[in-house]
Design a protein around this motif. Structure first.
Motif, PDB file in Angstrom:
ATOM      1  N   PRO A  15      32.699  54.345 -20.494  1.00 52.20           N
ATOM      2  CA  PRO A  15      32.127  55.250 -19.480  1.00 52.20           C
ATOM      3  C   PRO A  15      31.212  56.319 -20.066  1.00 52.20           C
ATOM      4  CG  PRO A  15      34.413  55.827 -19.904  1.00 52.20           C
ATOM      5  CD  PRO A  15      34.158  54.538 -20.640  1.00 52.20           C
ATOM      6  N   LEU A  16      31.246  56.530 -21.390  1.00 51.96           N
ATOM      7  CA  LEU A  16      30.469  57.595 -22.025  1.00 51.96           C
ATOM      8  C   LEU A  16      29.205  57.081 -22.712  1.00 51.96           C
ATOM      9  CD1 LEU A  16      33.405  59.626 -23.627  1.00 51.96           C
ATOM     10  CD2 LEU A  16      32.331  59.933 -21.386  1.00 51.96           C
ATOM     11  N   THR A  17      28.916  55.784 -22.528  1.00 49.73           N
ATOM     12  CA  THR A  17      27.753  55.182 -23.184  1.00 49.73           C
ATOM     13  C   THR A  17      26.912  54.433 -22.161  1.00 49.73           C
ATOM     14  OG1 THR A  17      29.055  54.873 -25.198  1.00 49.73           O
ATOM     15  CG2 THR A  17      26.985  53.664 -25.059  1.00 49.73           C
ATOM     16  N   ARG A  18      25.601  54.641 -22.228  1.00 48.87           N
ATOM     17  CA  ARG A  18      24.708  53.954 -21.296  1.00 48.87           C
ATOM     18  C   ARG A  18      24.815  52.431 -21.480  1.00 48.87           C
ATOM     19  NH1 ARG A  18      21.107  57.581 -18.925  1.00 48.87           N
ATOM     20  NH2 ARG A  18      20.943  59.609 -20.001  1.00 48.87           N
ATOM     21  N   VAL A  19      24.554  51.726 -20.379  1.00 47.28           N
ATOM     22  CA  VAL A  19      24.685  50.274 -20.366  1.00 47.28           C
ATOM     23  C   VAL A  19      23.837  49.623 -21.457  1.00 47.28           C
ATOM     24  CG1 VAL A  19      24.064  48.223 -19.032  1.00 47.28           C
ATOM     25  CG2 VAL A  19      25.346  50.079 -17.944  1.00 47.28           C
ATOM     26  N   GLY A  20      22.587  50.025 -21.569  1.00 52.13           N
ATOM     27  CA  GLY A  20      21.694  49.429 -22.553  1.00 52.13           C
ATOM     28  C   GLY A  20      22.174  49.623 -23.974  1.00 52.13           C
ATOM     29  N   ASP A  21      22.694  50.805 -24.270  1.00 51.70           N
ATOM     30  CA  ASP A  21      23.187  51.068 -25.621  1.00 51.70           C
ATOM     31  C   ASP A  21      24.383  50.183 -25.956  1.00 51.70           C
ATOM     32  OD1 ASP A  21      21.252  52.975 -26.049  1.00 51.70           O
ATOM     33  OD2 ASP A  21      22.506  54.649 -25.373  1.00 51.70           O
ATOM     34  N   GLN A  22      25.220  49.897 -24.947  1.00 57.44           N
ATOM     35  CA  GLN A  22      26.378  49.027 -25.195  1.00 57.44           C
ATOM     36  C   GLN A  22      25.927  47.602 -25.490  1.00 57.44           C
ATOM     37  OE1 GLN A  22      29.959  49.623 -22.730  1.00 57.44           O
ATOM     38  NE2 GLN A  22      28.882  51.304 -21.709  1.00 57.44           N
ATOM     39  N   LEU A  23      24.944  47.126 -24.727  1.00 58.73           N
ATOM     40  CA  LEU A  23      24.422  45.779 -24.968  1.00 58.73           C
ATOM     41  C   LEU A  23      23.768  45.680 -26.344  1.00 58.73           C
ATOM     42  CD1 LEU A  23      22.897  45.156 -21.448  1.00 58.73           C
ATOM     43  CD2 LEU A  23      24.640  43.719 -22.501  1.00 58.73           C
ATOM     44  N   ILE A  24      22.968  46.672 -26.692  1.00 56.02           N
ATOM     45  CA  ILE A  24      22.287  46.676 -27.983  1.00 56.02           C
ATOM     46  C   ILE A  24      23.292  46.696 -29.129  1.00 56.02           C
ATOM     47  CG2 ILE A  24      20.845  48.099 -29.498  1.00 56.02           C
ATOM     48  CD1 ILE A  24      19.241  48.873 -26.948  1.00 56.02           C
ATOM     49  N   ALA A  25      24.349  47.499 -28.982  1.00 57.79           N
ATOM     50  CA  ALA A  25      25.360  47.602 -30.043  1.00 57.79           C
ATOM     51  C   ALA A  25      26.059  46.269 -30.274  1.00 57.79           C
ATOM     52  CB  ALA A  25      26.378  48.681 -29.680  1.00 57.79           C
ATOM     53  N   VAL A  26      26.400  45.560 -29.187  1.00 58.42           N
ATOM     54  CA  VAL A  26      27.059  44.263 -29.319  1.00 58.42           C
ATOM     55  C   VAL A  26      26.138  43.265 -30.013  1.00 58.42           C
ATOM     56  CG1 VAL A  26      27.945  42.283 -28.014  1.00 58.42           C
ATOM     57  CG2 VAL A  26      28.608  44.594 -27.355  1.00 58.42           C
ATOM     58  N   HIS A  27      24.861  43.287 -29.642  1.00 57.42           N
ATOM     59  CA  HIS A  27      23.919  42.338 -30.231  1.00 57.42           C
ATOM     60  C   HIS A  27      23.722  42.616 -31.719  1.00 57.42           C
ATOM     61  CE1 HIS A  27      20.951  39.266 -30.296  1.00 57.42           C
ATOM     62  NE2 HIS A  27      19.894  40.067 -30.381  1.00 57.42           N
ATOM     63  N   ARG A  28      23.530  43.871 -32.078  1.00 58.28           N
ATOM     64  CA  ARG A  28      23.248  44.210 -33.476  1.00 58.28           C
ATOM     65  C   ARG A  28      24.492  44.103 -34.362  1.00 58.28           C
ATOM     66  NH1 ARG A  28      19.530  49.326 -34.423  1.00 58.28           N
ATOM     67  NH2 ARG A  28      19.110  48.107 -36.327  1.00 58.28           N
ATOM     68  N   ALA A  29      25.676  44.124 -33.751  1.00 57.22           N
ATOM     69  CA  ALA A  29      26.902  43.968 -34.545  1.00 57.22           C
ATOM     70  C   ALA A  29      27.022  42.569 -35.128  1.00 57.22           C
ATOM     71  CB  ALA A  29      28.122  44.281 -33.684  1.00 57.22           C
ATOM     72  N   HIS A  30      26.338  41.599 -34.494  1.00 59.41           N
ATOM     73  CA  HIS A  30      26.475  40.210 -34.939  1.00 59.41           C
ATOM     74  C   HIS A  30      25.139  39.555 -35.301  1.00 59.41           C
ATOM     75  CE1 HIS A  30      30.743  39.951 -33.797  1.00 59.41           C
ATOM     76  NE2 HIS A  30      30.417  40.723 -32.785  1.00 59.41           N
TER      77      HIS A  30
END
Length: 329
Positions: free
Chosen positions: A109-124
């Motif tokens: 809830p404390l992170t924008r949607v786009g940042d969450q998607l980007i983080a998942v992508h860059r983690a892998h």
């Protein structure tokens, strides 16, 4: 070699009760199945049958008091039972992805949607921020999010339930996993969006050659979007095979009851809906776990039922009388 092999999996809930005695709920009892790349398996059964617990066991997401007590889970030949948390984290979100049915508790809830998607992508994936952002926008568009570039800046609380669910689906698919587990993936979506999402999942399975497991109560979804189906009751698979074989010629009485309980059947034959109370996992009966509720139960059912091959190749049922020709109730 199959993409995923689950062999004789037993997952139990073991906890101390108020009377200080250890109690064990046998939530999964010898679950076995295989999934080939490019195919979709539907897991069906009533609430408490063990569908979601099977998914959590595969993902290594069990929390106490649940634990795997026996069995093997092999992904691309590698046994995941006993794998370290670091090893599982390397797979989760990358090679193996899970779509859950609770978007409100799964999005930060404390992170924008786009940042969450980007983080998942860059983690892998080794990509820069710009490429990750472009990929995230494309994934939002692919799951039907209007004006995806603008939605990248949205906060989770600004989304409707259906839109939040689509965000989770985009997050699961962003790294093109080889194994996708979808647990009630279209909960909260209207019929049109549901069809779009399921069409997307089916297209990815076919085009990318991934394997998918779809967990659902909706037999219609399985009939239209899955290649194979496994029917679960009391933590066991009681029948499995191709969708055409199992739905066209069900051989286990529980499968027949599930089919008879669909809305389409009830409209045609009101008043015959079978009452099937959930089993007590702390005190499962000996022999066939379904026998206390089975209209066809006989004395033989006090013995453990065999896994019998019936009908089409790959069609099997766990019932003493599975070789009898079955008819949907």
């Amino acid at each position: 070699m199959s993409l995923l092999e689950v062999e004789d999996l037993h997952t139990h809930f073991i906890a101390r009760g108020l009377d200080n005695r250890i109690r064990t709920a046998r939530a999964l009892n010898g679950v076995s199945f295989a999934l080939e790349a490019g195919r979709t398996l539907g897991l069906v059964g009533e609430t408490g049958a063990g569908k979601s617990l099977t998914a959590l066991s595969i993902m290594g997401l069990l929390r106490a008091p649940a634990r795997i007590v026996a069995g093997a889970i092999r992904f691309e030949g590698r046994d995941l039972v006993g794998a370290s948390e670091d090893e599982l984290n390397a797979l989760r979100g990358g090679s193996i992805a899970l779509i859950v049915q609770s978007p409100r508790t799964s999005l930060d809830p404390l992170t924008r949607v786009g940042d969450q998607l980007i983080a998942v992508h860059r983690a892998h994936r080794q990509v820069d921020a710009a490429a990750a952002r472009e990929r995230a926008i494309a994934m939002l568009a692919s799951v039907g999010i209007p004006d995806p570039a603008r939605r990248m800046n949205a906060w989770p609380h600004e989304l409707s339930g259906g839109m939040a669910q689509r965000i989770l689906i985009a997050m699961a698919l962003i790294n093109e996993p080889r194994l996708l587990i979808a647990d009630e993936p279209t909960t909260g979506l209207d019929v049109t969006v549901q069809a779009q999402v399921l069409d997307l999942l089916r297209r990815l399975v076919r085009e990318k050659g991934i394997g998918a497991i779809v967990i659902t109560h909706d037999l219609g979804v399985v009939a239209h979007y899955c290649d194979d189906v496994a029917v679960m009751y009391a933590g066991s698979i009681v029948e499995s095979g191709s969708v055409r074989a199992v739905f066209g010629d069900p051989r286990h009485p529980y499968t027949r009851n599930l089919i008879a309980s669909t809305p389409e059947k009830l409209q045609v034959d009101r008043g015959r809906r079978p009452a099937v109370p959930p089993p007590n996992l702390y005190a499962l009966p000996d022999g066939c776990h379904y026998r206390d509720r089975c209209p066809d139960a006989a004395e033989l059912c006090a013995q453990a039922p065999p896994w019998i091959a019936v009908g089409d190749p790959g069609h099997c049922a766990r019932c003493h009388f599975a070789s009898r020709q079955g008819t949907a109730a």
